[in-house]
Motif scaffolding. Sequence first.
Motif: not given
Length: 79
Positions: A3-4, A6, A20, A27
């Motif tokens: 899923t990105g 971070k 992401g 987001n």
Amino acid sequence: VMTGAKQLAHGDKSLMFKIGRNSSKANQITIKLEENDTYSVTFHSFRKMELKDLKKYEGVYADNLKSIFETYTGMATSL
């Protein structure tokens, strides 16, 4: 990783992280443990130093967290 996710940050009973690109335009996500042992999940859009709530789910049980995330964002969390 898929899923990105971070920039994970945690509070007393919450977790916030960025994800992401996806079809929902969200987001950033906040997952908070409530007193009744369920979760509230809020999908945010953070752009130009402004945080907008896009969608909020309340009373979510732990076994439904994955399906809510996948349904709203269109992102798969497992192969």
